[in-house]
Scaffold this active site. Structure first.
Site, PDB file in Angstrom:
ATOM      1  N   ARG A 119       1.174  64.309 -24.382  1.00 19.69           N
ATOM      2  CA  ARG A 119       1.635  65.323 -24.345  1.00 19.69           C
ATOM      3  C   ARG A 119       0.657  66.197 -23.160  1.00 19.69           C
ATOM      4  O   ARG A 119       0.740  67.320 -23.026  1.00 19.69           O
ATOM      5  CB  ARG A 119       0.789  66.598 -25.970  1.00 19.69           C
ATOM      6  CG  ARG A 119      -0.533  65.568 -25.933  1.00 19.69           C
ATOM      7  CD  ARG A 119      -1.029  66.392 -26.878  1.00 19.69           C
ATOM      8  NE  ARG A 119      -2.467  65.703 -27.406  1.00 19.69           N
ATOM      9  CZ  ARG A 119      -3.402  64.994 -28.107  1.00 19.69           C
ATOM     10  NH1 ARG A 119      -2.240  64.168 -28.027  1.00 19.69           N
ATOM     11  NH2 ARG A 119      -4.341  64.858 -28.464  1.00 19.69           N
ATOM     12  N   TYR A 120       0.165  64.933 -22.140  1.00 17.24           N
ATOM     13  CA  TYR A 120      -0.716  65.098 -21.681  1.00 17.24           C
ATOM     14  C   TYR A 120      -0.110  65.007 -19.912  1.00 17.24           C
ATOM     15  O   TYR A 120      -0.658  65.241 -18.730  1.00 17.24           O
ATOM     16  CB  TYR A 120      -2.259  64.554 -21.615  1.00 17.24           C
ATOM     17  CG  TYR A 120      -2.984  64.854 -22.703  1.00 17.24           C
ATOM     18  CD1 TYR A 120      -3.502  66.393 -22.708  1.00 17.24           C
ATOM     19  CD2 TYR A 120      -3.583  64.504 -23.306  1.00 17.24           C
ATOM     20  CE1 TYR A 120      -3.915  66.506 -23.492  1.00 17.24           C
ATOM     21  CE2 TYR A 120      -4.600  64.496 -24.273  1.00 17.24           C
ATOM     22  CZ  TYR A 120      -4.463  65.731 -24.796  1.00 17.24           C
ATOM     23  OH  TYR A 120      -5.336  66.468 -25.840  1.00 17.24           O
ATOM     24  N   ILE A 121       1.006  64.285 -19.942  1.00 14.33           N
ATOM     25  CA  ILE A 121       1.188  64.041 -19.307  1.00 14.33           C
ATOM     26  C   ILE A 121       3.080  64.265 -18.908  1.00 14.33           C
ATOM     27  O   ILE A 121       3.722  64.379 -20.213  1.00 14.33           O
ATOM     28  CB  ILE A 121       1.232  62.047 -18.534  1.00 14.33           C
ATOM     29  CG1 ILE A 121       2.421  61.738 -20.163  1.00 14.33           C
ATOM     30  CG2 ILE A 121      -0.033  61.718 -18.676  1.00 14.33           C
ATOM     31  CD1 ILE A 121       2.002  59.947 -19.879  1.00 14.33           C
TER      32      ILE A 121
END
Length: 846
Positions: A119-121
């Site tokens: 979800r962060y990249i």
């Protein structure tokens, strides 16, 4: 009558049923793993999960970044497995920096650090992937696993992607390991393949390093490559590793170094890991450690050198096949040609359809065929009347048929467009279409040239920054015996016949390493070679224990032995040579009562004079001299020459001897960085026992080595020669402290004899350019003066005076130097004399 149904719950029929199920299931499972999980297809070089990831990304490609979690979720519509396998495969693709443009923390392949949570990249397809990998019109489709959508059988990749990315996979009964290759070299090899020329491909790794491809065997089973880290000497106490072997990480590499240090194989103080965007591992050495020996020890005992075994297995025609990388490139190139032909055929059809429709529109408007629409009562009549109106002009068309669909498009042309129809613009469009059609047909007729240009365009458009990172070199295997630390003490119990490192209460001999071989001589005339161990029984009455080197042809043993209880006394000189470990060998014929009367070990073939004293006997001279130099050196199995037929009481040495073997002829084996008497590499000439060997490396560091066999000198050698303190050298170098080109002339009188020194300054930016060991020191200088390049030939011997090696030298120009070229011939390794000066002194033992 009711028939009873047999209970087969635990019966034989149920067992047979299960057996048939397992037989089929295993084959289905093996086939599934091979074809749909582990082994790539040659067409696109992708495993199914990778192909599905790229397909889902292309379906939603709009040029913007997508969250990895989103990509994983969309891929699950095609991939019947969990999100973890998809996420790992996606990160693996992203870390190869070819198909996916990444944003965020995607992990570090150098350190082995994992990527951040999905979800962060984010990621998106690279322009290369969009351009080369996808084309829905040339893709074969099959239903997805749940039948709700379609997915590609293979992607229409017009590039040898399999060889560019490499792949590893383990299936049922087979595995594949294809090493990555260089992007630019693959394009060039494809062009050579299309032109019918020979090409050679070798692996190239993003980690850099050095690779020995001597046994690559085109990537097929049975081949192997050796990969090394690039290790640089920062100073005499520090080594820097800035490129690591493929298949390792900085963490695993440091762990192997620390483990080797804990086992005493290397000596280091500590290791610093400064890796971030690039690798930097600093290895701090213990005081007194030779940096070159430490470098070779790192290669011998740690993961700084690894061996990789490629196994090129790919899916061809839905079957796994083992082929070489050259064959894969040929298959990829042929497949690319077929795809290009398919694309050209599609493009030609689109162009011809557009030309056909544009011409119909031109006729429809210019000939006012649309006027018949006013007379028609319904759509069918409109189509019939328009067809009749077009019929007289059909000869102008390439395809002299008009479909109802095409007429439908004509009658739907807006009135505004008809009223503003531009004939010149339409004619120009038709002309451009005809030119495009001609070009397309020409490319079809010259498909090979078209394919060559395709690869040239890829190379030009995407090849920048993709130069080879892994240096190809040949390097020999580092012999652990040469670099291992002698960190164990060897003890002996001569009477009982034991040797080992764990017998601390017995007689101490010398220090050894676990890699050493020992040769043990016993009083009965037998000898054997054994490995160093904790405690080993070798036979009673030991008289001599030494380290053993089977390749040392100059190590000569001088022996007088008695063959049998009442046998004659024999004299012999021999070199042991190659032997079988733990096997007994004998001086004579192994008769009972045999014994050694005298023995000496001579590292350089020295031959002493001894006195033989016989037991008292009437009318017999009881003592006489024997000169070993008069005895020929033979094999270890020779019985020897008779010294006396009568019993010998004792033998005493009278005088030391000198070597009878003549001067050593040394050879330099560049791949292993070793100077030895083994006839391998460049001949350096003859060296006497008092001669020394001078080496100067490309970075300006130098060292004088005393005579030994072997001598470990390492790599990047600039000059290698017999040491002469009066020899005058001329050096051209760039001085980092003042940013000037300098010339210095010097000899090496008073230079260190046991430690390393430098013939240029130790500034980090100083660079040795040329070194001359003769009076012919001519250079062609090119100066940049404004926009003009001026050339000048200089004799460097006229610029500077001869001084000591520590002198800075002379600056010879204030002009900006663009390029320097050597005019004088290169200095040979050997002086060619083939002679060495004699010496009256005793030869030094080593």
């Amino acid at each position: 009558m009711n028939q009873e149904t047999p209970d087969t719950t635990l019966g034989l029929s149920n067992v047979n049923h299960l057996e048939r199920l397992y037989d089929g299931w295993f084959l289905d499972y093996a086939s599934y793993v091979i074809l749909d999980r582990a082994v790539p297809y040659f067409e696109d070089g992708l495993k199914p999960v990778q192909r599905r990831i790229l397909h889902s990304m292309f379906e939603n490609h709009d040029g913007r970044y997508q969250k990895v979690a989103t990509i994983v979720g969309r891929t699950m519509a095609y991939h019947p497995h969990g999100d973890a396998s998809i996420g790992d495969a996606l990160v693996g693709l992203g870390q190869k920096n070819l198909l996916i443009d990444t944003q965020g923390n995607w992990g570090n392949p150098y350190t082995g650090d994992r990527a951040a949570a999905p979800r962060y990249i984010e990621g998106r397809l690279t322009p290369f992937a969009v351009d080369v990998v996808f084309n829905p019109e040339t893709t074969e489709w099959i239903p997805s696993y749940d039948g709700r959508s379609e997915e590609p059988v293979t992607l229409p990749v017009k590039f040898p992607l399999l060889l560019a990315q490499g792949v590893d996979g383990i299936a049922v009964g087979l595995s594949t390991s294809i090493l990555p290759h260089n992007f630019r070299e693959l394009c060039e090899a494809s062009i050579a393949c299309l032109r019918g020329k020979k090409f050679t491909l070798y692996p190239d790794f993003f980690t850099g390093g050095i690779i020995d491809v001597t046994d690559y065997n085109d990537g097929q089973r049975g081949g192997k490559v050796k990969v090394r880290a690039k290790i640089e000497k920062v100073d005499n106490k520090t080594l820097a590793i800035r490129e690591i072997p493929y298949g390792t990480t900085t963490v695993s590499l440091i762990e192997s170094i620390v483990k080797a240090n804990d086992k005493g194989k290397i000596k280091i103080k500590h290791v610093d890991d400064n890796t971030s965007q690039g690798v930097e591992i600093l290895v701090h050495l213990q005081p007194g450690t030779d940096p070159q020996v430490a470098i070779d020890a790192l290669y011998a005992f740690t993961d700084c050198e690894k061996s990789l075994s490629p196994c090129t297995c790919v899916i061809i025609d839905k079957h796994p096949k083992f082929v070489g990388v050259s064959d894969i490139l040929k298959l990829n190139t042929e497949h690319t040609v077929k795809l290009l032909e398919w694309e050209l055929a599609n493009e030609l059809k689109h162009l011809e359809d557009k030309w056909h429709m544009t011409t119909l529109e031109k006729i429809f408007i210019e000939k006012e065929v649309y006027e018949v629409i006013k007379k028609a009562k319904d759509r069918e009549q409109i189509i019939r009347l328009v067809r009749e109106g077009l019929t007289p002009y059909l000869k102008r068309l390439h395809r002299q048929t008009v479909t109802d669909e095409e007429i439908g498009k004509l009658i739907e042309i807006p009135i505004r467009r008809i009223s503003h129809y531009d004939r010149e613009k339409a004619d120009q469009l038709l002309k451009e279409l005809e030119e495009s059609i001609a070009t397309c047909k020409y490319n079809q007729e010259h498909i090979i040239d078209y394919a060559v240009n395709h690869f040239k365009n890829i190379l030009k458009k995407y090849g920048e920054g993709k130069e080879r990172r892994t240096q190809i070199a040949e390097f020999g295997k580092v012999n652990a015996v040469h670099v291992a630390l002698a960190n164990q003490k060897l003890y002996v119990n001569r009477k009982e016949g034991f040797v080992g490192t764990g017998m601390k209460k017995e007689e101490y001999l010398f220090d050894v390493s676990e890699y050493d071989d020992l040769i043990v001589f016993k009083a009965d005339g037998s000898f054997k070679v054994v490995k160093v161990s904790d405690k080993d029984f070798v036979g009673k009455d030991i008289i001599l224990v030494e380290k053993f080197n089977k390749d040392d042809e100059r190590h000569i043993y001088n022996v007088i032995h008695q063959d049998g209880k009442d046998g004659y006394a024999y004299i012999k000189r021999f070199n042991v040579g190659g032997v079988t470990r733990d096997k007994d060998y004998y001086m004579g014929k192994n008769k009972p009562g045999s014994k050694i009367l005298y023995m000496s070990s001579n590292m350089n073939g020295e031959a002493e004079v001894v006195e033989v004293i016989l037991k008292p006997r009437p009318r017999i001279k009881l003592n006489f001299e024997v000169d070993f130099s008069e005895v020929e050196v033979k094999g270890r199995g020779a019985l020897g020459n008779i010294v006396s037929k009568y019993p010998v009481k004792t033998v005493k040495r009278l005088r030391k001897g000198v070597s009878t073997l003549g001067a050593r002829v040394l050879y330099f084996d560049a791949p292993s960085g070793i100077v030895s008497t083994q006839k391998k590499g460049d001949c350096l000439g003859e060296f006497g026992e008092n001669d020394k060997l001078l080496i100067i490396k490309q970075d300006g560091s130098a060292r004088v080595h005393t005579m030994a066999d072997p001598i470990l000198v390492g790599s990047n050698i600039k000059y290698l020669h017999k040491y002469d303190p009066a020899q005058v050298f001329t050096v051209l170098y760039f001085e980092g402290s003042n940013f000037n080109y300098m010339v210095k002339r010097f000899n090496l009188e008073g230079c260190p004899m046991t430690t390393e020194f430098s013939v240029v300054s130790d500034h980090k930016d100083t660079k040795l350019i040329e070194l001359f060991a003769t009076d012919d020191a001519r250079e062609l200088m090119e100066y940049q003066v404004g926009r003009e390049v001026q050339k000048e030939e200089l004799d460097l011997t006229e610029i500077a005076e001869v001084k000591g090696y520590k002198a800075l030298g002379s600056k010879f120009t204030a002009k900006k130097i663009k390029r320097v070229s050597r005019i004088s011939p290169a200095d040979p390794f050997s002086d060619g004399s083939g002679e060495s000066e004699g010496s009256s002194e005793d030869p030094s033992l080593f």
